[in-house]
Design a protein around this motif. Sequence first.
Motif, PDB file in Angstrom:
ATOM      1  N   ASN A 123       0.826  -1.213   0.000  1.00 17.14           N
ATOM      2  CA  ASN A 123       0.000   0.000   0.000  1.00 17.14           C
ATOM      3  C   ASN A 123       0.859   1.261   0.000  1.00 17.14           C
ATOM      4  OD1 ASN A 123      -2.376  -1.473   0.047  1.00 17.14           O
ATOM      5  ND2 ASN A 123      -2.807  -1.106   2.211  1.00 17.14           N
ATOM      6  N   SER A 124       1.951   1.228   0.753  1.00 15.27           N
ATOM      7  CA  SER A 124       2.801   2.425   0.846  1.00 15.27           C
ATOM      8  C   SER A 124       3.407   2.771  -0.507  1.00 15.27           C
ATOM      9  CB  SER A 124       3.905   2.217   1.893  1.00 15.27           C
ATOM     10  OG  SER A 124       4.934   1.343   1.449  1.00 15.27           O
ATOM     11  N   LEU A 125       3.714   1.753  -1.306  1.00 13.67           N
ATOM     12  CA  LEU A 125       4.256   1.991  -2.646  1.00 13.67           C
ATOM     13  C   LEU A 125       3.148   2.402  -3.612  1.00 13.67           C
ATOM     14  CD1 LEU A 125       6.641  -1.108  -2.817  1.00 13.67           C
ATOM     15  CD2 LEU A 125       7.206   1.224  -2.089  1.00 13.67           C
ATOM     16  N   GLU A 126       1.993   1.748  -3.476  1.00 13.77           N
ATOM     17  CA  GLU A 126       0.849   2.086  -4.339  1.00 13.77           C
ATOM     18  C   GLU A 126       0.453   3.549  -4.184  1.00 13.77           C
ATOM     19  OE1 GLU A 126      -3.948   1.372  -4.553  1.00 13.77           O
ATOM     20  OE2 GLU A 126      -2.759   0.061  -3.279  1.00 13.77           O
ATOM     21  N   ALA A 127       0.456   4.051  -2.952  1.00  9.17           N
ATOM     22  CA  ALA A 127      -0.049   5.398  -2.666  1.00  9.17           C
ATOM     23  C   ALA A 127       0.986   6.498  -2.901  1.00  9.17           C
ATOM     24  CB  ALA A 127      -0.537   5.459  -1.218  1.00  9.17           C
ATOM     25  N   SER A 128       2.202   6.127  -3.274  1.00 13.81           N
ATOM     26  CA  SER A 128       3.263   7.121  -3.493  1.00 13.81           C
ATOM     27  C   SER A 128       3.011   7.924  -4.763  1.00 13.81           C
ATOM     28  CB  SER A 128       4.622   6.419  -3.600  1.00 13.81           C
ATOM     29  OG  SER A 128       4.952   5.756  -2.404  1.00 13.81           O
ATOM     30  N   PHE A 129       3.432   9.173  -4.740  1.00 12.83           N
ATOM     31  CA  PHE A 129       3.300  10.050  -5.900  1.00 12.83           C
ATOM     32  C   PHE A 129       4.524   9.880  -6.808  1.00 12.83           C
ATOM     33  CE2 PHE A 129       0.651  13.044  -3.037  1.00 12.83           C
ATOM     34  CZ  PHE A 129      -0.526  12.351  -3.355  1.00 12.83           C
ATOM     35  N   ILE A 130       4.550   8.771  -7.504  1.00 13.30           N
ATOM     36  CA  ILE A 130       5.661   8.434  -8.381  1.00 13.30           C
ATOM     37  C   ILE A 130       5.095   7.930  -9.706  1.00 13.30           C
ATOM     38  CG2 ILE A 130       7.383   7.925  -6.601  1.00 13.30           C
ATOM     39  CD1 ILE A 130       6.553   5.008  -6.687  1.00 13.30           C
ATOM     40  N   SER A 131       5.954   7.797 -10.701  1.00 12.88           N
ATOM     41  CA  SER A 131       5.502   7.304 -11.998  1.00 12.88           C
ATOM     42  C   SER A 131       5.106   5.836 -11.899  1.00 12.88           C
ATOM     43  CB  SER A 131       6.601   7.477 -13.044  1.00 12.88           C
ATOM     44  OG  SER A 131       7.675   6.590 -12.768  1.00 12.88           O
ATOM     45  N   ASP A 132       4.264   5.394 -12.825  1.00 15.66           N
ATOM     46  CA  ASP A 132       3.855   3.989 -12.831  1.00 15.66           C
ATOM     47  C   ASP A 132       5.054   3.065 -13.027  1.00 15.66           C
ATOM     48  OD1 ASP A 132       1.204   4.541 -12.360  1.00 15.66           O
ATOM     49  OD2 ASP A 132       0.639   4.529 -14.483  1.00 15.66           O
ATOM     50  N   ASP A 133       5.990   3.476 -13.875  1.00 15.33           N
ATOM     51  CA  ASP A 133       7.180   2.655 -14.103  1.00 15.33           C
ATOM     52  C   ASP A 133       7.979   2.490 -12.818  1.00 15.33           C
ATOM     53  OD1 ASP A 133       6.531   2.301 -16.732  1.00 15.33           O
ATOM     54  OD2 ASP A 133       7.960   3.774 -17.508  1.00 15.33           O
ATOM     55  N   LYS A 134       8.149   3.602 -12.086  1.00 24.00           N
ATOM     56  CA  LYS A 134       8.901   3.536 -10.834  1.00 24.00           C
ATOM     57  C   LYS A 134       8.151   2.701  -9.802  1.00 24.00           C
ATOM     58  CE  LYS A 134      11.518   6.485  -7.667  1.00 24.00           C
ATOM     59  NZ  LYS A 134      12.028   7.867  -7.435  1.00 24.00           N
ATOM     60  N   ARG A 135       6.836   2.823  -9.777  1.00 24.12           N
ATOM     61  CA  ARG A 135       6.033   2.038  -8.827  1.00 24.12           C
ATOM     62  C   ARG A 135       6.173   0.544  -9.115  1.00 24.12           C
ATOM     63  NH1 ARG A 135       2.337   4.959  -7.081  1.00 24.12           N
ATOM     64  NH2 ARG A 135       1.710   5.612  -9.180  1.00 24.12           N
ATOM     65  N   GLN A 136       6.085   0.178 -10.382  1.00 20.26           N
ATOM     66  CA  GLN A 136       6.212  -1.228 -10.744  1.00 20.26           C
ATOM     67  C   GLN A 136       7.592  -1.769 -10.366  1.00 20.26           C
ATOM     68  OE1 GLN A 136       3.784  -3.249 -11.749  1.00 20.26           O
ATOM     69  NE2 GLN A 136       2.338  -1.535 -11.659  1.00 20.26           N
ATOM     70  N   ALA A 137       8.620  -0.934 -10.547  1.00 19.56           N
ATOM     71  CA  ALA A 137       9.971  -1.359 -10.164  1.00 19.56           C
ATOM     72  C   ALA A 137      10.065  -1.570  -8.661  1.00 19.56           C
ATOM     73  CB  ALA A 137      10.995  -0.322 -10.624  1.00 19.56           C
ATOM     74  N   MET A 138       9.398  -0.702  -7.892  1.00 25.85           N
ATOM     75  CA  MET A 138       9.409  -0.845  -6.435  1.00 25.85           C
ATOM     76  C   MET A 138       8.590  -2.055  -5.991  1.00 25.85           C
ATOM     77  SD  MET A 138       9.363   3.081  -4.993  1.00 25.85           S
ATOM     78  CE  MET A 138      10.810   4.131  -5.214  1.00 25.85           C
ATOM     79  N   TYR A 139       7.467  -2.312  -6.686  1.00 21.86           N
ATOM     80  CA  TYR A 139       6.714  -3.541  -6.405  1.00 21.86           C
ATOM     81  C   TYR A 139       7.616  -4.768  -6.586  1.00 21.86           C
ATOM     82  CZ  TYR A 139       2.045  -1.275  -6.585  1.00 21.86           C
ATOM     83  OH  TYR A 139       0.915  -0.518  -6.346  1.00 21.86           O
ATOM     84  N   ARG A 140       8.356  -4.781  -7.688  1.00 21.31           N
ATOM     85  CA  ARG A 140       9.237  -5.926  -7.947  1.00 21.31           C
ATOM     86  C   ARG A 140      10.311  -6.048  -6.875  1.00 21.31           C
ATOM     87  NH1 ARG A 140       8.465  -4.024 -13.305  1.00 21.31           N
ATOM     88  NH2 ARG A 140      10.441  -2.887 -13.266  1.00 21.31           N
ATOM     89  N   GLN A 141      10.819  -4.898  -6.417  1.00 13.99           N
ATOM     90  CA  GLN A 141      11.840  -4.920  -5.365  1.00 13.99           C
ATOM     91  C   GLN A 141      11.260  -5.510  -4.076  1.00 13.99           C
ATOM     92  OE1 GLN A 141      13.675  -1.079  -4.840  1.00 13.99           O
ATOM     93  NE2 GLN A 141      14.931  -1.730  -3.110  1.00 13.99           N
ATOM     94  N   LEU A 142      10.045  -5.089  -3.727  1.00 16.40           N
ATOM     95  CA  LEU A 142       9.382  -5.623  -2.531  1.00 16.40           C
ATOM     96  C   LEU A 142       9.127  -7.121  -2.688  1.00 16.40           C
ATOM     97  CD1 LEU A 142       7.871  -5.457   0.181  1.00 16.40           C
ATOM     98  CD2 LEU A 142       5.851  -4.678  -1.116  1.00 16.40           C
ATOM     99  N   ASP A 143       8.566  -7.515  -3.830  1.00 17.28           N
ATOM    100  CA  ASP A 143       8.203  -8.916  -4.031  1.00 17.28           C
ATOM    101  C   ASP A 143       9.443  -9.818  -4.026  1.00 17.28           C
ATOM    102  OD1 ASP A 143       5.604  -8.131  -4.149  1.00 17.28           O
ATOM    103  OD2 ASP A 143       5.354  -8.445  -6.303  1.00 17.28           O
ATOM    104  N   HIS A 144      10.506  -9.351  -4.635  1.00 19.54           N
ATOM    105  CA  HIS A 144      11.741 -10.142  -4.642  1.00 19.54           C
ATOM    106  C   HIS A 144      12.227 -10.380  -3.214  1.00 19.54           C
ATOM    107  CE1 HIS A 144      15.630 -11.704  -5.927  1.00 19.54           C
ATOM    108  NE2 HIS A 144      16.203 -10.859  -5.081  1.00 19.54           N
ATOM    109  N   PHE A 145      12.155  -9.322  -2.396  1.00 20.13           N
ATOM    110  CA  PHE A 145      12.577  -9.480  -0.997  1.00 20.13           C
ATOM    111  C   PHE A 145      11.611 -10.385  -0.240  1.00 20.13           C
ATOM    112  CE2 PHE A 145      11.858  -8.320   3.408  1.00 20.13           C
ATOM    113  CZ  PHE A 145      13.115  -8.485   3.947  1.00 20.13           C
TER     114      PHE A 145
END
Length: 362
Positions: free
Chosen positions: A337-359
């Motif tokens: 949720n914290s990544l979803e609600a961030s004011f960032i580009s969709d590309d950056k959000r998807q990259a952060m989702y992948r970083q979270l999921d990998h961890f």
Amino acid sequence: MISNQNVPVDTTPDTPQSTSAAARLKLKEKVDRAPKAELHIHIEGSLEPELIFSLAERNGITLPYSSVESLQAAYAFTSLQSFLDIYYAGASVLIHEEDFYDMTCAYVDQALDNGIIHSEIFFDPQTHTVRGVSMETMLAGIERGLAEGEKRGLSSRLILCFLRHLSEEDALRTFNQALPYFEQYAHRLIGIGLDSSELGHPPAKFARVFSQALGRKMRLVAHAGEEGPVSYIYEALDILRVERIDHGVRCLEDPQLVERLAQSRIALTVCPLSNLKLCVFDSLSDHNLKTLLEKGVAVTVNSDDPAYFGGHVNQNYRALIDALDLTEQQCYTLLRNSLEASFISDDKRQAMYRQLDHFWFS
């Protein structure tokens, strides 16, 4: 409004058997290291007592406290206003660019230690301009600290907050003074917010300044529904047109509002230890975060003013895991949720989702 595509929402009811102490410890350690965003942090509220006294000595300022210990002893807040009185006294030591830089660097260190990969930071220019500190001074120091943080892996944005106990005319003057800096720091300074004393200062009081910011396509947030009534949340949504609600914990008083928040994925930036310290809840076990999560609201966990309220983001997660017996799935949902609600580009959000999921799932 934030897209709700491909966002897992935990609606699983509580398990009847509570998590063992060993399992809770393992979960807390995992959350400590997990990539996360912080969306509700007042940079002035990150000033630790030791740094307050150091800056006071450097700037020749006499504080109304004899020692670090006496200042810490004053952190027995009974309300939002009792906290704000001490908060503004602490902020009085910020005079020069180097002071704002030192404060920001100290927060960056803590953020990185807490696994934060993206932070959206509030600052209160009116707290400083009234003392003769220029917008240029504070922003130059904060930006220098955040630019160094960027090199170390902390993505960050700034949100200028207006003090709601002051007039809208004062907010409009501040907004107009800040406009050149929204251009100069366009990569960092992205929007406006509303903080300080909530009761008696409804969001509608600031309709004009938020309308001007909306016209300039700025990101909009506001504190609402912490001490103030549910009507303040509606005003923030319908009059100010905000994209996130800071706090918002009183929304549970209105089931229709909860359903609206859940359907729209308008996030709440909840600050549990702050809520406890300011007596919004009698105990953390009474906190409604888990209920909101189960109802599909995009709840996030944040520290608010960590120097005053007992800890940064990880301490908030740890306290919630103990008090509410959060599951691993619920913790993952909060992090995402914290990544979803961030004011960032969709590309950056998807990259952060992948970083979270990998961890989380490796």
